[in-house]
Design an enzyme around this catalytic site. Structure first.
Site, PDB file in Angstrom:
ATOM      1  N   THR A  15     -24.785   9.992 -15.324  1.00  0.00           N
ATOM      2  CA  THR A  15     -26.041  10.368 -15.696  1.00  0.00           C
ATOM      3  C   THR A  15     -26.130  11.962 -15.892  1.00  0.00           C
ATOM      4  OG1 THR A  15     -28.315  10.527 -14.773  1.00  0.00           O
ATOM      5  CG2 THR A  15     -26.671  10.490 -13.429  1.00  0.00           C
ATOM      6  N   ASP A  16     -27.070  12.542 -16.722  1.00  0.00           N
ATOM      7  CA  ASP A  16     -27.182  14.161 -16.716  1.00  0.00           C
ATOM      8  C   ASP A  16     -27.566  14.587 -15.348  1.00  0.00           C
ATOM      9  OD1 ASP A  16     -29.813  13.012 -16.857  1.00  0.00           O
ATOM     10  OD2 ASP A  16     -30.309  14.067 -18.717  1.00  0.00           O
ATOM     11  N   GLU A  17     -28.257  13.759 -14.312  1.00  0.00           N
ATOM     12  CA  GLU A  17     -28.718  14.367 -13.325  1.00  0.00           C
ATOM     13  C   GLU A  17     -27.470  14.914 -12.249  1.00  0.00           C
ATOM     14  OE1 GLU A  17     -31.864  12.092 -11.403  1.00  0.00           O
ATOM     15  OE2 GLU A  17     -32.564  11.036 -13.156  1.00  0.00           O
ATOM     16  N   LYS A  53     -24.064   9.719  -7.578  1.00  0.00           N
ATOM     17  CA  LYS A  53     -23.622   9.390  -8.943  1.00  0.00           C
ATOM     18  C   LYS A  53     -22.592  10.505  -9.244  1.00  0.00           C
ATOM     19  CE  LYS A  53     -24.192   6.950 -12.047  1.00  0.00           C
ATOM     20  NZ  LYS A  53     -23.841   5.297 -12.444  1.00  0.00           N
ATOM     21  N   TYR A  59     -29.812   9.962  -5.201  1.00  0.00           N
ATOM     22  CA  TYR A  59     -29.165   9.327  -6.282  1.00  0.00           C
ATOM     23  C   TYR A  59     -28.376  10.070  -7.185  1.00  0.00           C
ATOM     24  CZ  TYR A  59     -29.066   7.764 -11.114  1.00  0.00           C
ATOM     25  OH  TYR A  59     -28.609   7.434 -12.595  1.00  0.00           O
TER      26      TYR A  59
HETATM   27  P1  NAD Z   1     -30.636  -0.896 -13.656  1.00  0.00           P
HETATM   28  O1  NAD Z   1     -31.103  -0.617 -12.112  1.00  0.00           O
HETATM   29  O2  NAD Z   1     -31.708  -1.445 -14.495  1.00  0.00           O
HETATM   30  O3  NAD Z   1     -29.475  -1.953 -13.329  1.00  0.00           O
HETATM   31  C1  NAD Z   1     -28.384  -1.930 -12.373  1.00  0.00           C
HETATM   32  C2  NAD Z   1     -27.764  -2.917 -12.324  1.00  0.00           C
HETATM   33  O4  NAD Z   1     -26.889  -3.067 -11.536  1.00  0.00           O
HETATM   34  C3  NAD Z   1     -28.696  -4.495 -11.974  1.00  0.00           C
HETATM   35  O5  NAD Z   1     -28.172  -5.515 -12.834  1.00  0.00           O
HETATM   36  C4  NAD Z   1     -28.205  -4.729 -10.629  1.00  0.00           C
HETATM   37  O6  NAD Z   1     -28.308  -6.129 -10.194  1.00  0.00           O
HETATM   38  C5  NAD Z   1     -26.689  -4.325 -10.774  1.00  0.00           C
HETATM   39  N1  NAD Z   1     -26.151  -3.957  -9.297  1.00  0.00           N
HETATM   40  C6  NAD Z   1     -26.633  -3.458  -8.403  1.00  0.00           C
HETATM   41  N2  NAD Z   1     -25.947  -3.294  -7.125  1.00  0.00           N
HETATM   42  C7  NAD Z   1     -24.972  -3.852  -7.645  1.00  0.00           C
HETATM   43  C8  NAD Z   1     -23.631  -4.120  -6.679  1.00  0.00           C
HETATM   44  N3  NAD Z   1     -23.483  -3.836  -5.531  1.00  0.00           N
HETATM   45  N4  NAD Z   1     -22.944  -5.073  -7.211  1.00  0.00           N
HETATM   46  C9  NAD Z   1     -22.941  -5.550  -8.755  1.00  0.00           C
HETATM   47  N5  NAD Z   1     -24.000  -5.234  -9.430  1.00  0.00           N
HETATM   48  C10 NAD Z   1     -25.076  -4.601  -8.915  1.00  0.00           C
HETATM   49  O7  NAD Z   1     -30.046   0.577 -14.332  1.00  0.00           O
HETATM   50  P2  NAD Z   1     -29.908   1.024 -15.702  1.00  0.00           P
HETATM   51  O8  NAD Z   1     -30.964   2.020 -15.754  1.00  0.00           O
HETATM   52  O9  NAD Z   1     -29.583  -0.076 -16.474  1.00  0.00           O
HETATM   53  O10 NAD Z   1     -28.757   1.945 -15.624  1.00  0.00           O
HETATM   54  C11 NAD Z   1     -27.179   1.446 -15.610  1.00  0.00           C
HETATM   55  C12 NAD Z   1     -26.219   2.551 -15.235  1.00  0.00           C
HETATM   56  O11 NAD Z   1     -26.365   3.732 -16.234  1.00  0.00           O
HETATM   57  C13 NAD Z   1     -26.267   3.028 -14.036  1.00  0.00           C
HETATM   58  O12 NAD Z   1     -25.077   3.282 -13.308  1.00  0.00           O
HETATM   59  C14 NAD Z   1     -27.152   4.486 -14.075  1.00  0.00           C
HETATM   60  O13 NAD Z   1     -26.793   5.476 -13.302  1.00  0.00           O
HETATM   61  C15 NAD Z   1     -26.829   4.938 -15.366  1.00  0.00           C
HETATM   62  N6  NAD Z   1     -27.720   5.664 -16.216  1.00  0.00           N
HETATM   63  C16 NAD Z   1     -28.987   5.212 -16.387  1.00  0.00           C
HETATM   64  C17 NAD Z   1     -30.009   6.006 -17.104  1.00  0.00           C
HETATM   65  C18 NAD Z   1     -31.605   5.530 -17.447  1.00  0.00           C
HETATM   66  O14 NAD Z   1     -32.350   6.309 -17.932  1.00  0.00           O
HETATM   67  N7  NAD Z   1     -31.739   4.360 -16.975  1.00  0.00           N
HETATM   68  C19 NAD Z   1     -29.340   7.366 -17.717  1.00  0.00           C
HETATM   69  C20 NAD Z   1     -28.050   7.769 -17.395  1.00  0.00           C
HETATM   70  C21 NAD Z   1     -27.209   6.967 -16.791  1.00  0.00           C
HETATM   71  O1  TDX Z   2     -44.917   7.073 -11.680  1.00  0.00           O
HETATM   72  C1  TDX Z   2     -43.992   7.845 -11.941  1.00  0.00           C
HETATM   73  N1  TDX Z   2     -44.618   9.319 -12.246  1.00  0.00           N
HETATM   74  C2  TDX Z   2     -43.908  10.400 -12.828  1.00  0.00           C
HETATM   75  O2  TDX Z   2     -44.606  11.231 -12.888  1.00  0.00           O
HETATM   76  C3  TDX Z   2     -42.815   7.875 -12.145  1.00  0.00           C
HETATM   77  C4  TDX Z   2     -41.821   6.659 -12.023  1.00  0.00           C
HETATM   78  C5  TDX Z   2     -41.922   8.954 -12.771  1.00  0.00           C
HETATM   79  N2  TDX Z   2     -42.538  10.188 -13.121  1.00  0.00           N
HETATM   80  C6  TDX Z   2     -41.815  11.325 -13.512  1.00  0.00           C
HETATM   81  C7  TDX Z   2     -40.412  11.565 -12.621  1.00  0.00           C
HETATM   82  C8  TDX Z   2     -39.552  12.130 -13.865  1.00  0.00           C
HETATM   83  O3  TDX Z   2     -39.737  13.489 -14.085  1.00  0.00           O
HETATM   84  O4  TDX Z   2     -41.400  11.118 -14.872  1.00  0.00           O
HETATM   85  C9  TDX Z   2     -40.117  11.242 -15.129  1.00  0.00           C
HETATM   86  C10 TDX Z   2     -39.006  10.174 -15.290  1.00  0.00           C
HETATM   87  O5  TDX Z   2     -38.965   9.352 -14.339  1.00  0.00           O
HETATM   88  P1  TDX Z   2     -38.047   8.088 -14.074  1.00  0.00           P
HETATM   89  O6  TDX Z   2     -38.567   7.244 -15.218  1.00  0.00           O
HETATM   90  O7  TDX Z   2     -38.364   7.888 -12.651  1.00  0.00           O
HETATM   91  O8  TDX Z   2     -36.697   8.578 -14.373  1.00  0.00           O
HETATM   92  P2  TDX Z   2     -35.773   9.573 -13.785  1.00  0.00           P
HETATM   93  O9  TDX Z   2     -36.165   9.923 -12.426  1.00  0.00           O
HETATM   94  O10 TDX Z   2     -35.818  11.038 -14.703  1.00  0.00           O
HETATM   95  O11 TDX Z   2     -34.210   9.044 -13.891  1.00  0.00           O
HETATM   96  C11 TDX Z   2     -33.971   8.261 -14.871  1.00  0.00           C
HETATM   97  O12 TDX Z   2     -33.275   8.906 -15.808  1.00  0.00           O
HETATM   98  C12 TDX Z   2     -31.996   9.299 -15.424  1.00  0.00           C
HETATM   99  C13 TDX Z   2     -33.360   7.142 -14.550  1.00  0.00           C
HETATM  100  O13 TDX Z   2     -33.918   6.294 -13.458  1.00  0.00           O
HETATM  101  C14 TDX Z   2     -31.916   7.484 -13.833  1.00  0.00           C
HETATM  102  O14 TDX Z   2     -31.248   6.248 -13.563  1.00  0.00           O
HETATM  103  C15 TDX Z   2     -30.874   8.218 -14.957  1.00  0.00           C
HETATM  104  O15 TDX Z   2     -29.852   8.588 -14.269  1.00  0.00           O
END
Ligand code: NAD
Ligand code: TDX
Length: 357
Positions: free
Chosen positions: A137-139, A167, A163
């Site tokens: 992630t960019d975080e 990562k 988190y």
């Molecule tokens: P998500 O939470 O929707 O899915 C995570 C999946 O991992 C689930 O299916 C869960 O069952 C599985 N999991 C969790 N713990 C596990 C374990 N111990 N063993 C096997 N499986 C397990 O997550 P997402 O949003 O799809 O993110 C996927 C990946 O991408 C993550 O690594 C996250 O850090 C990264 N990422 C997410 C975002 C975003 O915006 N969502 C952005 C950048 C990077």
């Molecule tokens: O109820 C809310 N109110 C609110 O203001 C929630 C859930 C979020 N927010 C804000 C927090 C963040 O600034 O909105 C923005 C986006 O929040 P999330 O959807 O929780 O995402 P974020 O915390 O930015 O992280 C997501 O993007 C990077 C993913 O969950 C991560 O897994 C990924 O790495």
């Protein structure tokens, strides 16, 4: 049936993972795609209903922290590629429970790295043709000020939330396995994804659902924090490209070139959702409720994805307005999916089905 390659995708039942699995299963019939997922609250096999019977798709319920089991799976299926998405992914949960994040994201990744290394080192052709691709992630880069600066691949890591700390740590282990043992590994750092099948604890699906139901929209603080948004299928396309064409040992940033302040995004969501529901313009604006800010809330994330553009020719294909419209429409059309996720019905169904695994 003999497959040209066997590839493990971890976390394939989650949001991004399900798009990656679907893309690979459909585009590469000669590959066998093995979805390895523990099915935590965030894992939902209903996300993959449309491809679950394809002959090149397999599901294995397993915990990435289970080193023995990971080794058995990599061996049994003669796996040559691992695309690692399994993680705890929600920042707010990490603030409440950092331990689970360290276990899954740090120890789980380490356990998987160790399994891949042991088995690949001992295979007849060693690391040849193998790849460990870690999705991050960019975080990990920390927060940017409100100016024109962007995260590049050489921005120093400075994570703030549990988190992002977990990562960042997993990224460091992946790099260490490459530098120390020569494990062929790639890391990508992507910005916020949005689109179908996202668990409704994240901003976009949560707010669409709340607008539909006339519930409050909890905006943290003033809503001035900035995120860069990328449509999930564009991320899956980048992952496919980098898995096939990326350089082992390299890192690539992936982003949407699409920064939005949270409050502006919420206004857009209200406009699109109200319109699609046939409500008067702005009808849901009074649902906006400013609540206590997230602890340690990073001000701004913004990705410079020009390396990926320059070296591999990737750019996002979807304009944000189109992506948002498509996303809102999907959640409104898939009310049953949302209902089963929010009620927990999906968990009971699949937990029972895979209880003995
Ligand atoms: P998500 O939470 O929707 O899915 C995570 C999946 O991992 C689930 O299916 C869960 O069952 C599985 N999991 C969790 N713990 C596990 C374990 N111990 N063993 C096997 N499986 C397990 O997550 P997402 O949003 O799809 O993110 C996927 C990946 O991408 C993550 O690594 C996250 O850090 C990264 N990422 C997410 C975002 C975003 O915006 N969502 C952005 C950048 C990077
Ligand atoms: O109820 C809310 N109110 C609110 O203001 C929630 C859930 C979020 N927010 C804000 C927090 C963040 O600034 O909105 C923005 C986006 O929040 P999330 O959807 O929780 O995402 P974020 O915390 O930015 O992280 C997501 O993007 C990077 C993913 O969950 C991560 O897994 C990924 O790495």
């Amino acid at each position: 049936m003999n497959f040209e390659r066997n590839i493990i995708v971890t976390g394939g039942a989650g949001f991004i993972g399900s798009h990656v699995v679907r893309r690979l299963v459909r585009n590469y019939p000669a590959y066998r795609i093995i979805n390895v997922d523990l099915l935590t609250y965030a894992g939902n096999l209903e996300n993959l209903k449309d491809i679950e019977n394809e002959p090149n798709y397999l599901f294995e319920r397993a915990d990435i922290c289970d080193h023995e089991k990971m080794s058995r799976l990599i061996s049994r299926y003669n796996v040559s590629g691992i695309i690692h998405l399994a993680a705890e992914s929600h920042v707010d949960r990490s603030i409440r429970d950092p331990f689970t994040f360290a276990c899954t994201n740090v120890m789980g990744t380490l356990s998987l790295l160790q399994s891949a290394r042991n088995i690949w080192e001992q295979s007849p052709d060693g690391y040849h043709g193998k790849l460990f691709y870690h999705i991050s992630t960019d975080e990990v880069y920390g927060a940017l000020p409100f100016d024109s600066s962007l995260f590049t691949e050489s921005t120093p890591y400075s994570p703030h939330s549990p988190y992002s700390a977990s990562k960042a740590s997993s990224d460091h282990f992946v790099r260490a396995f490459h530098d120390t043992y020569g494990l062929p590994a790639i890391i990508t750092n992507c910005s916020n994804n949005y689109g179908p099948y996202q668990f409704p604890e994240k901003l976009i699906p949560l707010f669409i659902n709340n607008i539909r139901q006339g519930k409050p929209l909890p905006v943290y603080g003033e809503g001035l924090n900035v995120r860069d948004w990328l449509y999930v299928e564009d991320h899956a396309r980048a992952i496919d490209l980098i898995f096939h064409k990326g350089t082992p040992g390299d890192t690539y940033n992936i982003g949407g070139f699409n920064e939005k302040r949270n409050i502006d995004l919420v206004h857009s969501l209200i406009a699109v959702t109200d319109r699609l529901l046939g409500r008067p313009q702005g009808a849901s604006l009074p649902l906006i409720t400013h609540v206590t800010d997230r602890k340690g809330h990073d001000l701004r994330y913004a990705i410079d994805a020009s390396k990926l553009q320059r070296e591999l020719g990737w750019t996002p294909s979807l304009q944000f307005e189109e992506g948002l419209e498509r996303t809102v429409r999907w959640y409104l059309d898939n009310e049953e999916w949302m209902e089963r996720v929010t009620s927990g019905a999906y968990e009971n169904y699949y937990r029972e089905m895979y209880a003995d695994r």
